[in-house]
Design an enzyme around this catalytic site. Structure first.
Site, PDB file in Angstrom:
ATOM      1  N   SER A  42      -3.366   2.520 -17.132  1.00  0.00           N
ATOM      2  CA  SER A  42      -2.266   2.253 -16.200  1.00  0.00           C
ATOM      3  C   SER A  42      -2.466   3.717 -15.418  1.00  0.00           C
ATOM      4  O   SER A  42      -2.918   4.940 -15.194  1.00  0.00           O
ATOM      5  CB  SER A  42      -1.303   2.057 -16.820  1.00  0.00           C
ATOM      6  OG  SER A  42      -0.088   2.971 -17.961  1.00  0.00           O
ATOM      7  N   GLY A  47      -5.307   7.612 -18.777  1.00  0.00           N
ATOM      8  CA  GLY A  47      -6.543   6.274 -20.022  1.00  0.00           C
ATOM      9  C   GLY A  47      -8.127   7.146 -19.064  1.00  0.00           C
ATOM     10  O   GLY A  47      -8.322   8.190 -19.059  1.00  0.00           O
ATOM     11  N   SER A  48      -9.022   6.627 -19.471  1.00  0.00           N
ATOM     12  CA  SER A  48     -10.461   6.866 -18.373  1.00  0.00           C
ATOM     13  C   SER A  48     -10.371   6.542 -17.114  1.00  0.00           C
ATOM     14  O   SER A  48     -11.435   7.536 -17.056  1.00  0.00           O
ATOM     15  CB  SER A  48     -11.311   5.266 -18.983  1.00  0.00           C
ATOM     16  OG  SER A  48     -10.714   4.037 -18.141  1.00  0.00           O
ATOM     17  N   ALA A  49      -9.062   5.996 -16.652  1.00  0.00           N
ATOM     18  CA  ALA A  49      -9.430   6.364 -15.488  1.00  0.00           C
ATOM     19  C   ALA A  49      -8.999   7.787 -14.736  1.00  0.00           C
ATOM     20  O   ALA A  49      -9.196   8.305 -13.252  1.00  0.00           O
ATOM     21  CB  ALA A  49      -8.577   5.564 -14.786  1.00  0.00           C
ATOM     22  N   LYS A  59       0.937  -1.064   0.110  1.00  0.00           N
ATOM     23  CA  LYS A  59      -0.032  -0.349   0.315  1.00  0.00           C
ATOM     24  C   LYS A  59       1.069   1.128  -0.105  1.00  0.00           C
ATOM     25  O   LYS A  59       1.894   1.685   0.695  1.00  0.00           O
ATOM     26  CB  LYS A  59      -0.807  -0.358   1.009  1.00  0.00           C
ATOM     27  CG  LYS A  59      -2.015   0.990   1.400  1.00  0.00           C
ATOM     28  CD  LYS A  59      -3.192   1.195   2.320  1.00  0.00           C
ATOM     29  CE  LYS A  59      -2.498   1.614   3.316  1.00  0.00           C
ATOM     30  NZ  LYS A  59      -3.173   1.629   4.637  1.00  0.00           N
ATOM     31  N   THR A  98      -7.173  -0.856 -11.656  1.00  0.00           N
ATOM     32  CA  THR A  98      -5.763  -0.626 -13.703  1.00  0.00           C
ATOM     33  C   THR A  98      -4.428  -1.355 -13.023  1.00  0.00           C
ATOM     34  O   THR A  98      -4.457  -2.227 -11.977  1.00  0.00           O
ATOM     35  CB  THR A  98      -5.410   0.582 -13.405  1.00  0.00           C
ATOM     36  OG1 THR A  98      -5.034   1.257 -14.536  1.00  0.00           O
ATOM     37  CG2 THR A  98      -4.695   1.940 -12.387  1.00  0.00           C
ATOM     38  N   TYR A  99      -3.018  -1.055 -13.993  1.00  0.00           N
ATOM     39  CA  TYR A  99      -1.989  -1.631 -13.803  1.00  0.00           C
ATOM     40  C   TYR A  99      -1.042  -0.513 -13.932  1.00  0.00           C
ATOM     41  O   TYR A  99      -1.022   0.822 -13.767  1.00  0.00           O
ATOM     42  CB  TYR A  99      -2.056  -2.378 -14.510  1.00  0.00           C
ATOM     43  CG  TYR A  99      -1.927  -2.128 -15.889  1.00  0.00           C
ATOM     44  CD1 TYR A  99      -0.592  -1.452 -16.305  1.00  0.00           C
ATOM     45  CD2 TYR A  99      -2.869  -1.778 -16.767  1.00  0.00           C
ATOM     46  CE1 TYR A  99      -0.435  -1.176 -18.091  1.00  0.00           C
ATOM     47  CE2 TYR A  99      -2.546  -1.426 -18.413  1.00  0.00           C
ATOM     48  CZ  TYR A  99      -1.822  -0.781 -18.779  1.00  0.00           C
ATOM     49  OH  TYR A  99      -1.604   0.078 -19.606  1.00  0.00           O
TER      50      TYR A  99
END
Length: 126
Positions: free
Chosen positions: A25, A73-75, A9, A57-58
């Protein structure tokens, strides 16, 4: 049996970039990736403290030593520059190792530099 447990974390890190037209990502400063034991392309969960958004995501490598946290991206629609987020990764841990599993917890300062690294001590099972 295997259990899905918190592995890593990065706590209360600030978003530094949002790149909507990137392929996806989350770019994370390489120093923070190493401290949290997160590798490139590993699945991560992002929890936005400011707006309550939660998404998966990654991870990809961000420039070392910059404090970069770029939601792409979409995030990028789920976070804004300056938002505080928690980045978490999970692992499948065999039942025999649950009692001794210790996630790595990374705490940062206001510039996203590592201040503290903790290995969470397992709690006694009830």
């Amino acid at each position: 049996m295997f259990r899905s447990l918190l592995k890593s974390k990065i706590h209360r890190v600030a978003v530094t970039h949002c790149e909507l037209h990137y392929e996806g990502s989350c770019a994370i400063d390489e120093n923070l990736l190493e401290a949290a034991n997160i590798v490139e392309n590993e699945q991560i969960h992002i929890w936005n403290i400011n707006n309550g958004e939660r998404f998966t995501t990654y991870a990809i490598k961000g420039q070392r030593g910059t404090g970069m946290i770029s939601v792409n991206g979409s995030a990028a629609r789920r976070a804004a520059v300056g938002d505080l987020i928690i980045i978490a990764a999970f692992a499948q841990v065999h039942e025999d190792q649950v009692a001794t599993h210790k996630p790595q917890l990374v705490f940062v300062d206001e510039a996203n530099r590592q201040m503290e690294l903790r290995h969470k001590v397992p709690t006694q099972q009830l």
